[in-house]
Each structure stands twice: as C-alpha cells, then as structure tokens.
Design a protein around this motif. Structure first.
Motif, PDB file in Angstrom:
ATOM      1  N   TRP A 132       0.798  -1.218   0.000  1.00 17.94           N
ATOM      2  CA  TRP A 132       0.000   0.000   0.000  1.00 17.94           C
ATOM      3  C   TRP A 132       0.835   1.275   0.000  1.00 17.94           C
ATOM      4  CZ3 TRP A 132      -5.089  -0.766  -0.709  1.00 17.94           C
ATOM      5  CH2 TRP A 132      -5.623  -2.006  -0.332  1.00 17.94           C
ATOM      6  N   THR A 133       2.084   1.188   0.399  1.00 19.66           N
ATOM      7  CA  THR A 133       2.889   2.405   0.560  1.00 19.66           C
ATOM      8  C   THR A 133       4.329   2.139   0.195  1.00 19.66           C
ATOM      9  OG1 THR A 133       3.525   4.144   2.142  1.00 19.66           O
ATOM     10  CG2 THR A 133       3.415   1.883   2.979  1.00 19.66           C
ATOM     11  N   SER A 134       5.060   3.205  -0.077  1.00 18.35           N
ATOM     12  CA  SER A 134       6.488   3.071  -0.381  1.00 18.35           C
ATOM     13  C   SER A 134       7.266   2.824   0.902  1.00 18.35           C
ATOM     14  CB  SER A 134       6.992   4.338  -1.071  1.00 18.35           C
ATOM     15  OG  SER A 134       6.757   5.472  -0.247  1.00 18.35           O
ATOM     16  N   HIS A 135       8.514   2.419   0.727  1.00 20.03           N
ATOM     17  CA  HIS A 135       9.337   2.070   1.894  1.00 20.03           C
ATOM     18  C   HIS A 135       9.599   3.290   2.766  1.00 20.03           C
ATOM     19  CE1 HIS A 135      13.405   1.553   3.817  1.00 20.03           C
ATOM     20  NE2 HIS A 135      12.697   0.610   4.379  1.00 20.03           N
ATOM     21  N   ARG A 136       9.464   3.087   4.075  1.00 17.26           N
ATOM     22  CA  ARG A 136       9.764   4.127   5.054  1.00 17.26           C
ATOM     23  C   ARG A 136      10.626   3.539   6.159  1.00 17.26           C
ATOM     24  NH1 ARG A 136       3.602   6.551   5.769  1.00 17.26           N
ATOM     25  NH2 ARG A 136       3.324   7.227   3.591  1.00 17.26           N
ATOM     26  N   SER A 137      11.403   4.397   6.788  1.00 13.84           N
ATOM     27  CA  SER A 137      12.283   3.944   7.867  1.00 13.84           C
ATOM     28  C   SER A 137      11.502   3.807   9.169  1.00 13.84           C
ATOM     29  CB  SER A 137      13.442   4.925   8.054  1.00 13.84           C
ATOM     30  OG  SER A 137      14.202   5.030   6.878  1.00 13.84           O
ATOM     31  N   LEU A 138      12.080   3.032  10.070  1.00 14.55           N
ATOM     32  CA  LEU A 138      11.497   2.856  11.399  1.00 14.55           C
ATOM     33  C   LEU A 138      11.743   4.112  12.225  1.00 14.55           C
ATOM     34  CD1 LEU A 138      10.110   0.825  13.344  1.00 14.55           C
ATOM     35  CD2 LEU A 138      12.411   0.117  14.046  1.00 14.55           C
ATOM     36  N   GLY A 172       5.108   0.814   6.001  1.00 16.92           N
ATOM     37  CA  GLY A 172       6.172   1.013   5.019  1.00 16.92           C
ATOM     38  C   GLY A 172       7.475   0.292   5.291  1.00 16.92           C
ATOM     39  N   LEU A 173       7.533  -0.547   6.321  1.00 17.06           N
ATOM     40  CA  LEU A 173       8.761  -1.301   6.569  1.00 17.06           C
ATOM     41  C   LEU A 173       8.890  -2.429   5.556  1.00 17.06           C
ATOM     42  CD1 LEU A 173       8.809  -1.684  10.471  1.00 17.06           C
ATOM     43  CD2 LEU A 173       9.753   0.158   9.065  1.00 17.06           C
ATOM     44  N   LYS A 174      10.120  -2.776   5.229  1.00 17.20           N
ATOM     45  CA  LYS A 174      10.348  -3.936   4.380  1.00 17.20           C
ATOM     46  C   LYS A 174      10.072  -5.208   5.176  1.00 17.20           C
ATOM     47  CE  LYS A 174      13.742  -1.787   1.311  1.00 17.20           C
ATOM     48  NZ  LYS A 174      15.138  -1.841   0.790  1.00 17.20           N
TER      49      LYS A 174
END
Length: 259
Positions: A132-138, A172-174
C-alpha cells in the motif's frame, strides 16, 4: 495420554505458532481441547519462556550489540536507537495488559470468540499482504503504532506476531525489517507478562516442564529461521496464513453452532 507426550505436543504447537502470524494462544486452546489435557498457567508461561530464549539466541548478536552501546552510553548509534524504539513499542502493551487483560480473559470462554479472533487476524493479514505504501524507515511514531498493534493483540487469540508484522508492513517497513522488529519487540512484553504471572517464585519446575520448555525452544528456533529466511520474505505469503485463519474460523463457527 501420557502427560509428557501431551506437554511435548503443546510445546510444538507453541514453538511454531508463536512466530507464525496465526495466534499461539488460540492454537494452544484448541490443542488442549483436542488432547483433553491442560497444563495450566505455569506450563503456558514456561513454554513462552522457551520461545523467548529462541529470540535471544537467533538475534543474539544484534541484542548484545544494542546492550553494549546502551551500557557504554553510546545512545546515538543506530543500534541504541533500535533498542529505544523496542522499549517504546512495549509501552502500549504494558499499559493495556496491566489495565484490562483480566477482562479479556474473563470473556474468552468459547469457540465463538476464538473463531472471531481468527477471522480478525485473517483480515489483518490479507490487508497487509498488499503493498500500500512506499518504503519508510522505522521511526518513533512507527514503533509506537506497532506497539499499539501489539497491545490490541492482548485480546485472546488475535495473533501478536500477525498484528505487529502487519502494522510494520502497512507503515512502510520492508518484510525483514517488520519481522525483525516484531520478533525482538516481543522480548520485554513476554518477560513482563511472565513476571506478573508467576512473580519471582524460586520453586524448581517439575522435570516434565523443563523438557517441554527445551523442546519448545528448539522448535521455536527452527520456526524463526524458516520464517525469517524463506517464508515471510515476501508479504504476499501472508495470504496463505490469512486463508488458513479464515478456514479455521469457519470450522470453529460450524463447530460452535452445530455441536
């Protein structure tokens, strides 16, 4: 059935389902019903200790590196930052569990609630299986939201690992980031729950309990490795677990209404 054999079967169930996103508590309830055996609260706590030790062993280097930076006051490193995010994620579950976990234990009285909980887990996993979303950092906000998901999983038979992995993916986490954070963030909450449950009782455990805990540890260690390296490397694989939970929920509903 022999008590030790029953305990070892429950150890296998706990060791596998603690990390699969399918609810270990729900499966323990079903296993105990089918076996006609209940080891009680003490057995459940000791089996959780076995799965907890599996996390310590599998992620031992990462955990020791985090603790080293914390003890040496190197609080600005990435490892120290990860440690504080894990601690932050534990806060909602600690508050929620302390205030109302007893209430949920009281209403958890049959297969109807169990079926509904499996259905909720299935829907959650299905939604998280899509990108649903692009990758984001923790971040601290991400950690806090995942912690709230863990708190919701205090409701009996809603999968803790399923809720936290799904929350991480949706934020967004992998895949491996979500898995690793979900597994490690279980440490403080399981330790806290065990301490609250049995306190600091120094009484030695019966030998059968020790064998069951050791067996659970070995099974859990293997389950973590398979999940982390092969199964949940793609979020699409969550759909298989969602399908399994849907089928299980349907079977339990039929069982409840037709029995």
């Amino acid at each position: 059935m022999n008590e030790l054999i029953a305990m070892l079967i429950l150890a296998v169930v706990q060791g596998v389902t603690e990390w699969l996103p399918v609810s270990s508590q729900g499966h323990l309830v079903l296993a105990e019903y089918l076996l006609g055996y209940s080891g009680g609260l003490l057995l459940e706590v000791t089996l959780h200790f076995g799965t907890l030790m599996a996390v310590f062993v599998y992620f031992g280097k990462e955990i020791m590196d985090m603790l080293e930076d914390i003890l040496k006051l190197r609080w600005k490193t990435e490892r120290a930052r990860f440690f504080w995010l894990v601690m932050l994620s534990s806060v909602p579950g600690a508050i929620f569990g302390y205030l109302i976990s007893d209430y949920f234990e009281q209403i958890f009285s049959g297969f109807l609630i169990l079926a509904l909980s499996f259905a909720i887990t299935a829907v959650t996993l299905l939604i998280a299986s899509f990108n649903w979303t692009s990758h984001r950092s923790l971040t601290w906000k991400t950690a806090l939201i995942i912690g709230c998901a863990q708190a919701i999983a205090i409701v009996p038979a809603i999968s803790r690992s399923g809720a936290t992995i799904a929350a991480g993916l949706l934020l967004g986490l992998k895949e491996k980031e979500a898995l690793k954070f979900s597994f490690i963030m279980s440490i403080p909450i399981i330790i806290g729950a065990n301490v609250l449950t049995i306190g600091f009782d120094s009484e030695p455990l019966p030998r059968n309990f020790l064998w069951a805990t050791l067996f659970c540890f070995v099974i859990a260690l293997g389950a973590i490795h398979v999940l982390y390296t092969h199964v949940l490397t793609s979020r699409k694989n969550l759909r298989w677990f969602a399908l399994y939970c849907f089928i299980l929920a349907l079977v339990l509903l039929l069982w409840y209404f037709l029995a």
